[in-house]
Structures are given as C-alpha cells and as structure tokens.
Design a protein around this motif. Structure first.
Motif, PDB file in Angstrom:
ATOM      1  N   ASN A  42       0.832  -1.199   0.000  1.00 21.92           N
ATOM      2  CA  ASN A  42       0.000   0.000   0.000  1.00 21.92           C
ATOM      3  C   ASN A  42       0.870   1.254   0.000  1.00 21.92           C
ATOM      4  O   ASN A  42       0.538   2.258  -0.649  1.00 21.92           O
ATOM      5  CB  ASN A  42      -0.919  -0.003   1.225  1.00 21.92           C
ATOM      6  N   ALA A  43       2.003   1.194   0.701  1.00 20.77           N
ATOM      7  CA  ALA A  43       2.945   2.316   0.663  1.00 20.77           C
ATOM      8  C   ALA A  43       3.471   2.505  -0.757  1.00 20.77           C
ATOM      9  O   ALA A  43       3.576   3.631  -1.262  1.00 20.77           O
ATOM     10  CB  ALA A  43       4.101   2.074   1.627  1.00 20.77           C
ATOM     11  N   ALA A  44       3.802   1.405  -1.427  1.00 22.21           N
ATOM     12  CA  ALA A  44       4.285   1.490  -2.805  1.00 22.21           C
ATOM     13  C   ALA A  44       3.202   2.058  -3.720  1.00 22.21           C
ATOM     14  O   ALA A  44       3.471   2.911  -4.574  1.00 22.21           O
ATOM     15  CB  ALA A  44       4.716   0.104  -3.296  1.00 22.21           C
ATOM     16  N   HIS A  45       1.979   1.613  -3.523  1.00 20.70           N
ATOM     17  CA  HIS A  45       0.866   2.042  -4.374  1.00 20.70           C
ATOM     18  C   HIS A  45       0.525   3.515  -4.179  1.00 20.70           C
ATOM     19  O   HIS A  45      -0.109   4.134  -5.039  1.00 20.70           O
ATOM     20  CB  HIS A  45      -0.361   1.179  -4.090  1.00 20.70           C
ATOM     21  N   ASN A  46       0.952   4.101  -3.064  1.00 20.85           N
ATOM     22  CA  ASN A  46       0.698   5.518  -2.813  1.00 20.85           C
ATOM     23  C   ASN A  46       1.857   6.404  -3.259  1.00 20.85           C
ATOM     24  O   ASN A  46       1.920   7.579  -2.885  1.00 20.85           O
ATOM     25  CB  ASN A  46       0.378   5.747  -1.334  1.00 20.85           C
ATOM     26  N   ALA A  47       2.733   5.881  -4.080  1.00 18.16           N
ATOM     27  CA  ALA A  47       3.806   6.687  -4.655  1.00 18.16           C
ATOM     28  C   ALA A  47       3.233   7.679  -5.664  1.00 18.16           C
ATOM     29  O   ALA A  47       2.147   7.461  -6.213  1.00 18.16           O
ATOM     30  CB  ALA A  47       4.825   5.781  -5.347  1.00 18.16           C
ATOM     31  N   PRO A  48       3.941   8.768  -5.926  1.00 13.47           N
ATOM     32  CA  PRO A  48       3.485   9.689  -6.973  1.00 13.47           C
ATOM     33  C   PRO A  48       3.634   9.043  -8.346  1.00 13.47           C
ATOM     34  O   PRO A  48       4.556   8.255  -8.577  1.00 13.47           O
ATOM     35  CB  PRO A  48       4.440  10.883  -6.826  1.00 13.47           C
ATOM     36  N   SER A  49       2.720   9.373  -9.247  1.00 11.50           N
ATOM     37  CA  SER A  49       2.850   8.896 -10.626  1.00 11.50           C
ATOM     38  C   SER A  49       2.381   9.990 -11.575  1.00 11.50           C
ATOM     39  O   SER A  49       1.388  10.669 -11.314  1.00 11.50           O
ATOM     40  CB  SER A  49       2.045   7.615 -10.859  1.00 11.50           C
ATOM     41  N   VAL A  50       3.100  10.163 -12.651  1.00 12.14           N
ATOM     42  CA  VAL A  50       2.777  11.204 -13.611  1.00 12.14           C
ATOM     43  C   VAL A  50       1.377  10.964 -14.179  1.00 12.14           C
ATOM     44  O   VAL A  50       1.009   9.840 -14.511  1.00 12.14           O
ATOM     45  CB  VAL A  50       3.833  11.271 -14.732  1.00 12.14           C
ATOM     46  N   GLN A  76      -0.511   5.486 -12.326  1.00 12.24           N
ATOM     47  CA  GLN A  76      -0.309   4.303 -11.485  1.00 12.24           C
ATOM     48  C   GLN A  76       0.030   3.074 -12.343  1.00 12.24           C
ATOM     49  O   GLN A  76      -0.720   2.102 -12.375  1.00 12.24           O
ATOM     50  CB  GLN A  76      -1.566   4.044 -10.646  1.00 12.24           C
ATOM     51  N   PRO A  77       1.179   3.087 -13.020  1.00 13.11           N
ATOM     52  CA  PRO A  77       1.460   2.063 -14.022  1.00 13.11           C
ATOM     53  C   PRO A  77       1.969   0.738 -13.473  1.00 13.11           C
ATOM     54  O   PRO A  77       2.260  -0.173 -14.234  1.00 13.11           O
ATOM     55  CB  PRO A  77       2.535   2.740 -14.877  1.00 13.11           C
ATOM     56  N   TRP A  78       2.070   0.619 -12.170  1.00 12.60           N
ATOM     57  CA  TRP A  78       2.737  -0.526 -11.564  1.00 12.60           C
ATOM     58  C   TRP A  78       1.815  -1.720 -11.326  1.00 12.60           C
ATOM     59  O   TRP A  78       0.613  -1.606 -11.181  1.00 12.60           O
ATOM     60  CB  TRP A  78       3.346  -0.100 -10.235  1.00 12.60           C
ATOM     61  N   ASN A  79       2.437  -2.886 -11.277  1.00  7.70           N
ATOM     62  CA  ASN A  79       1.848  -4.098 -10.706  1.00  7.70           C
ATOM     63  C   ASN A  79       2.906  -4.754  -9.836  1.00  7.70           C
ATOM     64  O   ASN A  79       4.109  -4.528 -10.021  1.00  7.70           O
ATOM     65  CB  ASN A  79       1.399  -5.084 -11.791  1.00  7.70           C
ATOM     66  N   PHE A  80       2.454  -5.574  -8.884  1.00 13.55           N
ATOM     67  CA  PHE A  80       3.358  -6.229  -7.940  1.00 13.55           C
ATOM     68  C   PHE A  80       3.088  -7.732  -7.945  1.00 13.55           C
ATOM     69  O   PHE A  80       1.989  -8.161  -7.592  1.00 13.55           O
ATOM     70  CB  PHE A  80       3.162  -5.669  -6.525  1.00 13.55           C
TER      71      PHE A  80
END
Length: 226
Positions: free
Chosen positions: A50-58, A62-66
């Motif tokens: 959840n900390a990772a998912h709350n990172a800033p993204s242009v 939110q282009p990430w998956n884990f």
C-alpha cells in the motif's frame, strides 16, 4: 451546510516524526544475505504494497503491478536465471576485478522469504497521458518511486530489501508469465533482518565510495566537466 474542504494543512512533522523519516532514508540498505527465515505476515506485506501504491505517478496513471513470489520452486528457477546472467556480467569486468566481483553476494532470491517483481504497464492510461507527452519514460520513473516507497516502508518495519537487477528480462518474463508489453522495473528480495551494515555494503567492501554532495550541486546551470 458549509462545503467540505478537500485540502489539509501542510504542517511540518513533529521533530520525532521528521527524525523517523530521515532515519529510514539514511539507514536503508540494499540487503543481500542477512535475511532471517521468518515469513512476513500478510498484513505487513499489505502495508508495504500500500505504501508502494501511494507513490506519486505522472498523470496519476499508477502504471505498476506487484507480483509476490514465495514458492520455493519458482524462486529456484529465478535464481538459476540470475546465475546465468551473473556469469555473463562477471565476464564483462576487467580480469583484475573479476575475483572481487565473484566475492560479492548480489542476490537473496532463495534466502529471502518474499520476492516481489515490480512491473510497469506502459499502455495504462491510453496513448496521451498528462505529463508524459514530452518524456515517454515518466511511467518508468513513477514506478521507481513506488519501489522507493516500498523500500523505506520496509526499513520502518524492520524488513530488509535487496534489488536484484542482473537478469535477462526474457527469462524472468517466461518464468512469471509476464506479457511482452509489460516492462520489468525491479526484482526485490524481502525479509526480516537483525543486522544492517552501518554504511552501504559495496562501500564497506571497497567496491565504490559515496561521492561528495558538494561536488554534485550546481547553481543555476551545469558546471561539471565538459
């Protein structure tokens, strides 16, 4: 009825809170071989992600998956892929550096109880994305911000993390079933630790040293060597 504000006061942290943030930053280490076997509980893993998912993204894309990996057989295959790439990497260094390179422990894939592959979906959000119109790599940079959030949260939880980068992407994609369009940004090893190096391990072992901050700050324009 008064309209509810969507803003909150930008008050500085209390001294203890501020010190905790800086402690996480300055004591974060790239962990490779100090992992304990204790599993990371599900609720803790969820907090880290959840900390990772709350990172800033242009463009808030939110282009990430884990991809979380715990299965020992899968990790064995990934460790084997690392080993092949690591042998190739060793051969790239001058001969006098190869023994020094071989002595370094560069991954904890088998030992860390939790592995996480962080990916970037470069198609998420469509073709035109706010903030990405003139720099197509902003989605990758955003995903790296998620990795940093995860790293600092892990440090705060007493969890060590190591970033493994010596892979052929095709090997990792084949093992984990990652589609061709998806970019692999980071392969991470996580686990509890009871000791951390006081300084980065590669500095302690003489591989490199930390550069002086004063040499890296320029005023108003580039002032480095031509």
């Amino acid at each position: 009825m008064p309209k509810t504000s969507m803003l909150r006061a930008a008050e500085p942290f209390l001294a203890a809170e501020r010190d905790a943030v800086y402690k996480a930053i300055f004591t974060r280490r790239d962990v490779r071989d100090q992992f304990l076997p204790d599993p990371i509980p599900g609720d803790v893993t969820r907090r880290l992600l959840n900390a990772a998912h709350n990172a800033p993204s242009v463009g808030f894309m939110q282009p990430w998956n884990f991809i979380t990996i715990r299965d020992q057989a899968v990790r064995e295959r990934i460790a084997h892929a690392f080993g092949k790439a690591n042998d190739e990497a060793a051969a790239m260094f001058p001969e006098h550096k190869r023994s020094e390179y071989a002595a370094l422990k560069l991954e904890g894939i088998r030992k860390a109880p939790l592995n996480i592959c962080v990916t970037c979906d470069r198609t998420r959000g469509g073709k035109i994305i706010l903030g990405k119109t003139h720099n197509s790599n902003m989605d990758l940079y955003s995903t790296v911000c998620a990795v940093q959030n995860l790293w600092l949260a892990a440090r705060a939880e007493g969890i060590g993390m190591g970033w493994v980068s010596i892979f052929r992407d095709a090997d990792l994609k084949s093992i984990l079933g990652i589609p061709d369009r998806i970019e692999i940004v980071a392969y991470l090893c996580l686990g509890y630790v009871d000791e951390l190096y006081e300084r980065p391990e590669l500095e302690v072992k003489g591989w490199n040293r930390r550069l002086s901050l004063e040499d890296l700050i320029f005023e108003e324009r580039w002032q480095g060597e031509p």
